[in-house]
Design a protein around this motif. Sequence first.
Motif, short mmCIF file in Angstrom:
data_model
loop_
_atom_site.label_atom_id
_atom_site.label_comp_id
_atom_site.label_asym_id
_atom_site.label_seq_id
_atom_site.Cartn_x
_atom_site.Cartn_y
_atom_site.Cartn_z
N ASP A 257 0.81 -1.22 0.00
CA ASP A 257 0.00 0.00 0.00
C ASP A 257 0.85 1.27 0.00
O ASP A 257 0.31 2.37 -0.04
N ALA A 258 2.16 1.13 0.09
CA ALA A 258 3.02 2.31 0.16
C ALA A 258 3.10 3.02 -1.20
O ALA A 258 3.02 2.39 -2.25
N ILE A 259 3.23 4.34 -1.17
CA ILE A 259 3.42 5.11 -2.40
C ILE A 259 4.82 4.83 -2.93
O ILE A 259 5.80 4.98 -2.20
N LEU A 260 4.91 4.45 -4.16
CA LEU A 260 6.19 4.02 -4.73
C LEU A 260 6.82 5.10 -5.60
O LEU A 260 6.13 5.99 -6.11
N SER A 261 8.12 5.02 -5.78
CA SER A 261 8.83 6.02 -6.57
C SER A 261 9.01 5.62 -8.02
O SER A 261 9.37 6.45 -8.84
N ALA A 262 8.78 4.35 -8.36
CA ALA A 262 8.98 3.88 -9.73
C ALA A 262 7.63 3.70 -10.42
O ALA A 262 6.69 3.16 -9.83
N HIS A 263 7.54 4.17 -11.65
CA HIS A 263 6.29 4.13 -12.40
C HIS A 263 6.56 3.63 -13.81
O HIS A 263 7.43 4.17 -14.51
N LYS A 264 5.83 2.64 -14.24
CA LYS A 264 5.88 2.22 -15.64
C LYS A 264 4.83 3.01 -16.39
O LYS A 264 3.63 2.84 -16.17
N GLY A 265 5.26 3.88 -17.26
CA GLY A 265 4.32 4.72 -17.96
C GLY A 265 5.03 5.80 -18.74
O GLY A 265 6.24 5.72 -19.00
N THR A 266 4.30 6.83 -19.09
CA THR A 266 4.83 7.92 -19.90
C THR A 266 4.98 9.18 -19.04
O THR A 266 4.41 9.28 -17.95
N ASN A 267 5.74 10.14 -19.55
CA ASN A 267 5.99 11.37 -18.79
C ASN A 267 4.70 12.09 -18.42
O ASN A 267 4.57 12.62 -17.31
N ASP A 268 3.74 12.14 -19.34
CA ASP A 268 2.51 12.86 -19.06
C ASP A 268 1.64 12.15 -18.03
O ASP A 268 0.74 12.76 -17.45
N GLU A 269 1.90 10.86 -17.77
CA GLU A 269 1.19 10.15 -16.72
C GLU A 269 1.84 10.35 -15.36
O GLU A 269 1.15 10.44 -14.34
N VAL A 270 3.16 10.45 -15.33
CA VAL A 270 3.88 10.54 -14.06
C VAL A 270 3.99 11.99 -13.57
O VAL A 270 3.86 12.25 -12.37
N PHE A 271 4.21 12.93 -14.47
CA PHE A 271 4.45 14.32 -14.08
C PHE A 271 3.32 14.90 -13.22
O PHE A 271 3.61 15.59 -12.22
N PRO A 272 2.03 14.66 -13.52
CA PRO A 272 0.99 15.19 -12.64
C PRO A 272 1.09 14.68 -11.21
O PRO A 272 0.76 15.39 -10.26
N GLU A 273 1.57 13.44 -11.04
CA GLU A 273 1.73 12.90 -9.69
C GLU A 273 2.87 13.62 -8.96
O GLU A 273 2.80 13.83 -7.74
N VAL A 274 3.92 13.97 -9.70
CA VAL A 274 5.01 14.74 -9.10
C VAL A 274 4.48 16.07 -8.58
O VAL A 274 4.76 16.48 -7.44
N PHE A 295 4.53 17.18 -20.78
CA PHE A 295 4.37 17.01 -19.34
C PHE A 295 2.99 17.46 -18.88
O PHE A 295 2.44 16.93 -17.91
N TRP A 296 2.43 18.45 -19.54
CA TRP A 296 1.22 19.14 -19.05
C TRP A 296 -0.07 18.61 -19.65
O TRP A 296 -1.14 19.15 -19.37
N ARG A 297 0.00 17.58 -20.46
CA ARG A 297 -1.20 17.10 -21.15
C ARG A 297 -2.31 16.66 -20.21
O ARG A 297 -3.49 16.77 -20.53
N GLN A 298 -1.94 16.14 -19.06
CA GLN A 298 -2.95 15.64 -18.13
C GLN A 298 -3.04 16.47 -16.85
O GLN A 298 -3.64 16.04 -15.87
N VAL A 299 -2.46 17.66 -16.87
CA VAL A 299 -2.58 18.57 -15.73
C VAL A 299 -3.74 19.53 -16.02
O VAL A 299 -3.75 20.19 -17.06
N ILE A 403 12.21 20.95 -10.56
CA ILE A 403 11.89 19.61 -11.03
C ILE A 403 12.67 19.39 -12.32
O ILE A 403 12.41 20.05 -13.33
N ALA A 404 13.65 18.49 -12.28
CA ALA A 404 14.54 18.29 -13.43
C ALA A 404 14.39 16.86 -13.96
O ALA A 404 14.42 15.90 -13.20
N LYS A 405 14.22 16.77 -15.26
CA LYS A 405 14.14 15.47 -15.92
C LYS A 405 15.52 15.11 -16.46
O LYS A 405 16.21 15.96 -17.04
N MET A 406 15.93 13.85 -16.31
CA MET A 406 17.25 13.44 -16.80
C MET A 406 17.31 11.93 -16.96
O MET A 406 16.42 11.20 -16.49
N GLN A 407 18.37 11.46 -17.59
CA GLN A 407 18.57 10.03 -17.82
C GLN A 407 20.06 9.71 -17.77
O GLN A 407 20.89 10.48 -18.26
N ASP A 408 20.39 8.58 -17.17
CA ASP A 408 21.78 8.13 -17.17
C ASP A 408 22.16 7.67 -18.58
O ASP A 408 21.30 7.36 -19.40
#
Length: 470
Positions: A257-274, A295-299, A403-408
């Motif tokens: 039931d804990a809120i998790l930090s990893a999400h399988k999805g797209t940026n527009d799905e995760v960004f509103p949760e951030v 990022f803002w499509r679902q905000v 809020i910064a987006k990045m990738q290794d």
Amino acid sequence: MAEAVPSEIEYLDPDSLEPHPLNDDVYGDRTDPDEALLSSIEDIGVVEPIVADPQPEAGEVSDQPTIISGHRRTEAAKKVGLEQVPVRFVRLETDLERQERLLVHNQSRDKSFSQKLREAEELERIERERARQRQGTRTDIVENSSQGDEETSSPDDDDFGKTRDKVADTVGFGSGRTYDMAKTVWDAAQDGDTVAQHEVDKLDREEQSVYGAYQKVRDRVQTETEADDEDGTSSSDEEEQDSSSDDEERERVAAEDAILSAHKGTNDEVFPEVLDLHVEPGSAIADVTYGEGVFWRQVPSGKYELTATDIDPSRSPDSTDGVDCRELPYDDASFDCIVLDPPYAEGFYETPDKPSENDYWIKDRYVGTTGEQSATYHDAVLEMYAAAGEEARRVLRDDGLLIAKMQDEVSRNEQRLTHVEVTNIYEEMGFHAKDLFVVVRPDTPTVGRMYEQRRARKNHSYFLIYEKRE
């Protein structure tokens, strides 16, 4: 609901029939009949008679018969120019009976998730009114019951579960448990929770299950409830007496039931949760690398005071000239939050010089434009984040968020942990790493010309949340 004897069929001008306001409140599609219905009525007319009550309620503006069933057919008949439609009158005593009959007539129609929940709310309201009416006619309820020694309860308390199951079955949720989950999502959406609103949209498009939406929302609802309890906004004397047991109950949160930090999805799905977790509604936000606004499509529009700019003028809604994230035209301490998503792949920075006009637009805009870039490849990526971070810190208010987006990435056959390197740079600037979201791609990434795999292919990226500190 009292039984009403229907009349013989009469043929009336569709304009003489008054729509019931509850139909628009619940279903909202009366004035937009689909093409198949229009085509059918244009070809063969209205086959199934319209059901209407000829007795308007006292005080109503119109004395026209009120439609109980057939709102879409009536509207379609008007659109195709029919002069008459078949009408069967049914006389009902009260508007409560009309409302109940209207919902019953719509029981078998195709409905969206939102229509089902609005329908369920009305059914529950009608049932409560029926219960009050039943209670008002009972003679076995003892007056002054507060003087007795035994506790009493409402005569309809035991019927709650039955009512819930009846409503669930009527609107098409099947079980009361599924209905409870649907109501949790719906109520959160009505209270303004952005994630819940997105889940309702997906449920309406049949892209999500009730259980799946509930899984996304339940932790958020629980967290908000706990926050209210901590603030004392929803406590009573009885709740205060039981606070120790409530605290124990809150401590027994299951791992799943804990809120998790990893999400399988797209940026527009995760960004509103951030945003929902970290940024208050109404906050002043500058997205300085807006791009296509993914990022803002679902905000929800208007939830924040958004200033959207990009280095490319065609992608910069709030600046006709374009804005470089490394040279922001804003006053110091003017924003609550900055959103940053610059090019983070080293391939964009093969040279410190501005490329030809035929090259990719990101290179054309970002590389060699400020006169400060001296690095190439991955070092240039870090330089980009450093310069943009300095500007973000300047325009952020105290305790403001970046809020910064990045990738290794792998650079020159070496693994570079960009999110760690950028965090170290930002810590030196006076930022504190507050949170991290991992976004896992829902699709399979391409691999290019790979003959032997030596490292795991990167299919995840990050949203890092940094807080400005002195």
